[in-house]
Design a protein around this motif. Sequence first.
Motif, short mmCIF file in Angstrom:
data_model
loop_
_atom_site.label_atom_id
_atom_site.label_comp_id
_atom_site.label_asym_id
_atom_site.label_seq_id
_atom_site.Cartn_x
_atom_site.Cartn_y
_atom_site.Cartn_z
N ALA A 1 84.03 -32.41 31.67
CA ALA A 1 85.20 -33.25 31.40
C ALA A 1 85.23 -34.33 32.46
N ASP A 2 86.15 -35.25 32.35
CA ASP A 2 86.25 -36.33 33.33
C ASP A 2 86.89 -35.78 34.60
N ASN A 3 86.08 -35.13 35.44
CA ASN A 3 86.54 -34.49 36.66
C ASN A 3 85.89 -35.15 37.87
N ALA A 4 86.18 -34.66 39.06
CA ALA A 4 85.65 -35.24 40.29
C ALA A 4 84.42 -34.49 40.80
N GLU A 5 83.83 -33.63 39.99
CA GLU A 5 82.63 -32.91 40.39
C GLU A 5 81.46 -33.88 40.53
N TYR A 6 80.54 -33.56 41.42
CA TYR A 6 79.30 -34.35 41.52
C TYR A 6 78.66 -34.36 40.13
N TYR A 7 78.35 -33.21 39.59
CA TYR A 7 77.99 -33.06 38.18
C TYR A 7 78.12 -31.58 37.85
N ASP A 8 78.25 -31.27 36.56
CA ASP A 8 78.29 -29.89 36.12
C ASP A 8 76.95 -29.45 35.55
N CYS A 9 76.24 -30.39 34.94
CA CYS A 9 74.96 -30.07 34.30
C CYS A 9 74.04 -31.27 34.43
N ARG A 10 72.77 -31.00 34.70
CA ARG A 10 71.76 -32.05 34.78
C ARG A 10 70.65 -31.72 33.80
N PHE A 11 70.33 -32.68 32.96
CA PHE A 11 69.20 -32.52 32.05
C PHE A 11 68.00 -33.26 32.64
N ASP A 12 66.85 -32.60 32.60
CA ASP A 12 65.60 -33.20 33.05
C ASP A 12 64.67 -33.36 31.85
N TYR A 13 64.08 -34.54 31.74
CA TYR A 13 63.13 -34.84 30.68
C TYR A 13 61.81 -35.23 31.34
N GLU B 1 64.93 -32.19 23.17
CA GLU B 1 64.94 -31.00 24.03
C GLU B 1 64.62 -31.39 25.46
N GLY B 2 65.39 -30.84 26.38
CA GLY B 2 65.18 -31.05 27.81
C GLY B 2 65.43 -29.76 28.55
N ASN B 3 65.34 -29.81 29.86
CA ASN B 3 65.64 -28.66 30.70
C ASN B 3 67.00 -28.88 31.33
N ALA B 4 67.93 -27.95 31.10
CA ALA B 4 69.29 -28.09 31.63
C ALA B 4 69.46 -27.22 32.86
N PHE B 5 70.09 -27.78 33.89
CA PHE B 5 70.33 -27.06 35.13
C PHE B 5 71.79 -27.20 35.54
N GLY C 1 74.65 -25.64 41.22
CA GLY C 1 75.10 -24.59 42.13
C GLY C 1 75.85 -23.48 41.43
N SER C 2 76.94 -23.05 42.05
CA SER C 2 77.73 -21.94 41.50
C SER C 2 78.96 -22.46 40.78
N ASN C 3 78.95 -23.73 40.40
CA ASN C 3 80.11 -24.32 39.73
C ASN C 3 80.40 -23.55 38.45
N SER C 4 81.52 -22.84 38.41
CA SER C 4 81.84 -21.99 37.26
C SER C 4 82.04 -22.81 35.99
N ALA C 5 82.46 -24.06 36.12
CA ALA C 5 82.68 -24.89 34.94
C ALA C 5 81.37 -25.23 34.25
N SER C 6 80.26 -25.07 34.94
CA SER C 6 78.97 -25.46 34.36
C SER C 6 78.28 -24.30 33.68
N GLY C 7 78.95 -23.17 33.52
CA GLY C 7 78.34 -22.02 32.87
C GLY C 7 77.83 -22.34 31.48
N SER C 8 78.51 -23.24 30.78
CA SER C 8 78.10 -23.58 29.43
C SER C 8 76.79 -24.37 29.42
N CYS C 9 76.32 -24.83 30.58
CA CYS C 9 75.06 -25.55 30.68
C CYS C 9 73.89 -24.59 30.44
N ALA C 10 74.04 -23.37 30.89
CA ALA C 10 72.96 -22.40 30.75
C ALA C 10 72.67 -22.16 29.28
#
Length: 192
Positions: A77-89, A107-111, A114-123
């Motif tokens: 969401a529009d938050n102040a986190e550095y990022y929640d998910c990073r896709f690598d191509y 298709e890419g690789n999603a990461f 860190g331990s940001n709980s909001a990014s769990g949906s990235c996995a």
Amino acid sequence: DWWLQRDVNNGEMFFVEDAVCGRITNDSLNSRTRFELWNDVHLGMDLGLFKEFSVGYDYRSLGGSSGGYLNMYLRVADNAEYYDCRFDYLLDNVVATGTLVITPETEGNAFARGSNSASGSCAGTTTLQAFLDANPDAVMGVGNGELYTFTLNTGSTGQDNENLEICWGDVSIKHVDEEGTIYENLFEFTTL
């Protein structure tokens, strides 16, 4: 708009006609060059409006196990986190020229960051569309006050990439507005 990353590790950046290049110059770990797109057009844009990113590349020489790749940074969401998910191509690790094209279905690789709980949906997500489906309020770009959404990388952290050289050029980013009008931003690398 493109920022030649201030933290170049064991490499150098240079321009050739219509392209910017990264070359890794020694065998130290953490060797890479990085070009960040700093603009406010795509930063904070709803991910659902993104349609395509393309970049031409000239993979001039190999070095180590890492090659060239695009990072795309997302937040749930529009938050102040550095990022929640990073896709690598990733580019194929072969000397070649071509165009890397990314769409919501690529298709890419999603990461998760860190331990940001909001990014769990990235996995487990492998496409931007899957990330958007899991996070309907997802936006593009980092949220920590810096201004980038996309980075072009030559080499990688934690690896010896000596002799790796890749040139990047002719970047195009397509998106739509709320009414469905398609926009295309074109970026060329050149010296003045």
